[in-house]
Design a protein around this motif. Structure first.
Motif, PDB file in Angstrom:
ATOM      1  N   ASN A 159      50.239  47.198  36.948  1.00  0.00           N
ATOM      2  CA  ASN A 159      49.204  46.710  36.033  1.00  0.00           C
ATOM      3  C   ASN A 159      48.957  45.218  36.223  1.00  0.00           C
ATOM      4  O   ASN A 159      47.802  44.754  36.164  1.00  0.00           O
ATOM      5  CB  ASN A 159      49.601  47.006  34.589  1.00  0.00           C
ATOM      6  N   GLU A 160      50.025  44.461  36.434  1.00  0.00           N
ATOM      7  CA  GLU A 160      49.901  43.015  36.666  1.00  0.00           C
ATOM      8  C   GLU A 160      49.103  42.740  37.935  1.00  0.00           C
ATOM      9  O   GLU A 160      48.194  41.902  37.951  1.00  0.00           O
ATOM     10  CB  GLU A 160      51.299  42.395  36.778  1.00  0.00           C
ATOM     11  N   VAL A 161      49.409  43.440  39.002  1.00  0.00           N
ATOM     12  CA  VAL A 161      48.714  43.246  40.273  1.00  0.00           C
ATOM     13  C   VAL A 161      47.234  43.615  40.141  1.00  0.00           C
ATOM     14  O   VAL A 161      46.350  42.878  40.610  1.00  0.00           O
ATOM     15  CB  VAL A 161      49.392  44.061  41.394  1.00  0.00           C
ATOM     16  N   ARG A 162      46.958  44.739  39.464  1.00  0.00           N
ATOM     17  CA  ARG A 162      45.551  45.125  39.262  1.00  0.00           C
ATOM     18  C   ARG A 162      44.794  44.047  38.482  1.00  0.00           C
ATOM     19  O   ARG A 162      43.643  43.734  38.778  1.00  0.00           O
ATOM     20  CB  ARG A 162      45.485  46.462  38.524  1.00  0.00           C
ATOM     21  N   ARG A 163      45.455  43.503  37.461  1.00  0.00           N
ATOM     22  CA  ARG A 163      44.821  42.459  36.646  1.00  0.00           C
ATOM     23  C   ARG A 163      44.487  41.232  37.499  1.00  0.00           C
ATOM     24  O   ARG A 163      43.382  40.679  37.412  1.00  0.00           O
ATOM     25  CB  ARG A 163      45.757  42.051  35.515  1.00  0.00           C
ATOM     26  N   ARG A 164      45.431  40.799  38.336  1.00  0.00           N
ATOM     27  CA  ARG A 164      45.200  39.589  39.134  1.00  0.00           C
ATOM     28  C   ARG A 164      44.111  39.810  40.175  1.00  0.00           C
ATOM     29  O   ARG A 164      43.289  38.917  40.425  1.00  0.00           O
ATOM     30  CB  ARG A 164      46.508  39.144  39.794  1.00  0.00           C
ATOM     31  N   ILE A 165      44.088  40.999  40.785  1.00  0.00           N
ATOM     32  CA  ILE A 165      43.024  41.309  41.747  1.00  0.00           C
ATOM     33  C   ILE A 165      41.667  41.324  41.048  1.00  0.00           C
ATOM     34  O   ILE A 165      40.680  40.781  41.562  1.00  0.00           O
ATOM     35  CB  ILE A 165      43.306  42.647  42.447  1.00  0.00           C
ATOM     36  N   LYS A 166      41.616  41.919  39.873  1.00  0.00           N
ATOM     37  CA  LYS A 166      40.363  41.968  39.108  1.00  0.00           C
ATOM     38  C   LYS A 166      39.870  40.561  38.783  1.00  0.00           C
ATOM     39  O   LYS A 166      38.668  40.283  38.813  1.00  0.00           O
ATOM     40  CB  LYS A 166      40.581  42.758  37.819  1.00  0.00           C
ATOM     41  N   ASP A 167      40.805  39.648  38.484  1.00  0.00           N
ATOM     42  CA  ASP A 167      40.434  38.268  38.159  1.00  0.00           C
ATOM     43  C   ASP A 167      39.962  37.492  39.387  1.00  0.00           C
ATOM     44  O   ASP A 167      38.972  36.758  39.327  1.00  0.00           O
ATOM     45  CB  ASP A 167      41.626  37.519  37.553  1.00  0.00           C
ATOM     46  N   LEU A 168      40.671  37.634  40.501  1.00  0.00           N
ATOM     47  CA  LEU A 168      40.493  36.722  41.626  1.00  0.00           C
ATOM     48  C   LEU A 168      39.618  37.254  42.760  1.00  0.00           C
ATOM     49  O   LEU A 168      39.066  36.463  43.529  1.00  0.00           O
ATOM     50  CB  LEU A 168      41.862  36.329  42.199  1.00  0.00           C
ATOM     51  N   ALA A 169      39.505  38.573  42.884  1.00  0.00           N
ATOM     52  CA  ALA A 169      38.834  39.128  44.055  1.00  0.00           C
ATOM     53  C   ALA A 169      37.305  39.076  44.047  1.00  0.00           C
ATOM     54  O   ALA A 169      36.696  38.924  45.101  1.00  0.00           O
ATOM     55  CB  ALA A 169      39.280  40.571  44.286  1.00  0.00           C
ATOM     56  N   PRO A 170      36.637  39.169  42.888  1.00  0.00           N
ATOM     57  CA  PRO A 170      35.171  39.264  42.915  1.00  0.00           C
ATOM     58  C   PRO A 170      34.511  38.121  43.681  1.00  0.00           C
ATOM     59  O   PRO A 170      34.846  36.949  43.460  1.00  0.00           O
ATOM     60  CB  PRO A 170      34.805  39.223  41.430  1.00  0.00           C
ATOM     61  N   GLY A 171      33.622  38.477  44.585  1.00  0.00           N
ATOM     62  CA  GLY A 171      32.892  37.476  45.328  1.00  0.00           C
ATOM     63  C   GLY A 171      33.642  36.909  46.518  1.00  0.00           C
ATOM     64  O   GLY A 171      33.142  36.020  47.210  1.00  0.00           O
ATOM     65  N   GLY A 172      34.863  37.387  46.762  1.00  0.00           N
ATOM     66  CA  GLY A 172      35.659  36.866  47.872  1.00  0.00           C
ATOM     67  C   GLY A 172      36.455  35.637  47.460  1.00  0.00           C
ATOM     68  O   GLY A 172      36.556  35.288  46.279  1.00  0.00           O
ATOM     69  N   GLY A 173      37.005  34.959  48.458  1.00  0.00           N
ATOM     70  CA  GLY A 173      37.770  33.761  48.179  1.00  0.00           C
ATOM     71  C   GLY A 173      39.154  34.032  47.627  1.00  0.00           C
ATOM     72  O   GLY A 173      39.697  33.211  46.874  1.00  0.00           O
ATOM     73  N   PHE A 174      39.737  35.184  47.993  1.00  0.00           N
ATOM     74  CA  PHE A 174      41.058  35.529  47.497  1.00  0.00           C
ATOM     75  C   PHE A 174      41.887  36.129  48.628  1.00  0.00           C
ATOM     76  O   PHE A 174      41.465  37.095  49.270  1.00  0.00           O
ATOM     77  CB  PHE A 174      40.950  36.547  46.355  1.00  0.00           C
ATOM     78  N   VAL A 175      43.039  35.502  48.906  1.00  0.00           N
ATOM     79  CA  VAL A 175      43.997  36.049  49.850  1.00  0.00           C
ATOM     80  C   VAL A 175      45.170  36.548  49.019  1.00  0.00           C
ATOM     81  O   VAL A 175      45.941  35.753  48.464  1.00  0.00           O
ATOM     82  CB  VAL A 175      44.476  35.000  50.877  1.00  0.00           C
ATOM     83  N   PHE A 176      45.307  37.877  48.905  1.00  0.00           N
ATOM     84  CA  PHE A 176      46.367  38.423  48.067  1.00  0.00           C
ATOM     85  C   PHE A 176      47.739  38.062  48.618  1.00  0.00           C
ATOM     86  O   PHE A 176      48.012  38.253  49.801  1.00  0.00           O
ATOM     87  CB  PHE A 176      46.242  39.939  47.969  1.00  0.00           C
ATOM     88  N   ALA A 177      48.575  37.526  47.776  1.00  0.00           N
ATOM     89  CA  ALA A 177      49.975  37.228  48.152  1.00  0.00           C
ATOM     90  C   ALA A 177      50.786  37.116  46.886  1.00  0.00           C
ATOM     91  O   ALA A 177      50.246  36.850  45.820  1.00  0.00           O
ATOM     92  CB  ALA A 177      50.058  35.935  48.970  1.00  0.00           C
TER      93      ALA A 177
END
Length: 217
Positions: free
Chosen positions: A199-217
């Protein structure tokens, strides 16, 4: 000796091989704690923090000498691999859990101008993007990082004050990429259940991924 040829021996061949034979982005590392961590270690943290207040002339001279050293390292490395690397990683940890180690005004007066010279040199001598690693609550300095040429910020320590991922994306997501922030690594990752981590990972991806500019780590 920053000009010792052994420092870069084999670097060009390795970078060229990766560039020609893989699809990976190539990251040049080796510029750790350049202009805040290194003088803190040379002087001792307590003494250096006092120096910043009580002897700015000395601090300026020390930082200029370190900057000269770091630029020499960068010049020699980028002469070898500047056309092959896509990212240059630098680091200077400036944050604690609750805020900055030094005031924004001290950073802007003494550290930032030297950071700017080093980062601009690196970008002028390569086609690479600049990745800055700076732990802790560095929210107050993100506009400064953007101004001096930082393209991506790591680790995005989401448990630190003012480092909420939605807030960061809304305020800065059109000007800087976030390389990290994929999970609260202090509480959720070591102590959470598998479901809490998902759930934490899904939340962070939802926050940071839109529009690009996110390297998941």
């Amino acid at each position: 000796d920053p000009n010792d040829p052994r420092r870069v021996a084999g670097l060009k061949q390795k970078a060229k091989e990766l560039f020609e034979n893989t699809g990976y982005a190539i990251v040049l590392n080796g510029f750790g704690e350049c202009l805040f961590g290194l003088p803190s270690w040379l002087r001792g943290n307590v003494q250096f923090y006092m120096d910043l207040i009580s002897d700015k002339k000395f601090v300026g001279a020390l930082l200029d000498k370190i900057l000269e050293y770091e630029i020499s390292l960068a010049r020699n490395a980028l002469r070898e691999v500047g056309k092959y690397v896509q990212v240059i990683r630098v680091s200077d940890d400036l944050g604690t859990e609750k805020g900055l180690i030094i005031s924004p005004s001290l950073y802007r007066e003494l550290i930032k101008p030297r950071h700017k010279k080093l980062y601009q040199f690196m970008k002028e001598h390569s086609g690479a993007k600049l990745l800055l690693h700076s732990c802790g609550s560095v929210y107050e300095l993100i506009p400064d990082f953007i101004e001096i040429g930082v393209d991506a910020l790591n680790p995005v320590q989401v448990a630190a004050r003012n480092m909420d991922t939605r807030k960061l994306k809304n305020e800065f997501g059109d000007r800087i990429s976030f390389w990290g922030g994929g999970c609260d690594s202090q509480k959720v990752l070591p102590f959470g259940t598998p479901d809490e981590i998902r759930n934490e990972v899904r939340r962070r991806i939802k926050d940071l991924a839109p529009g690009g500019g996110f390297v998941f780590a």
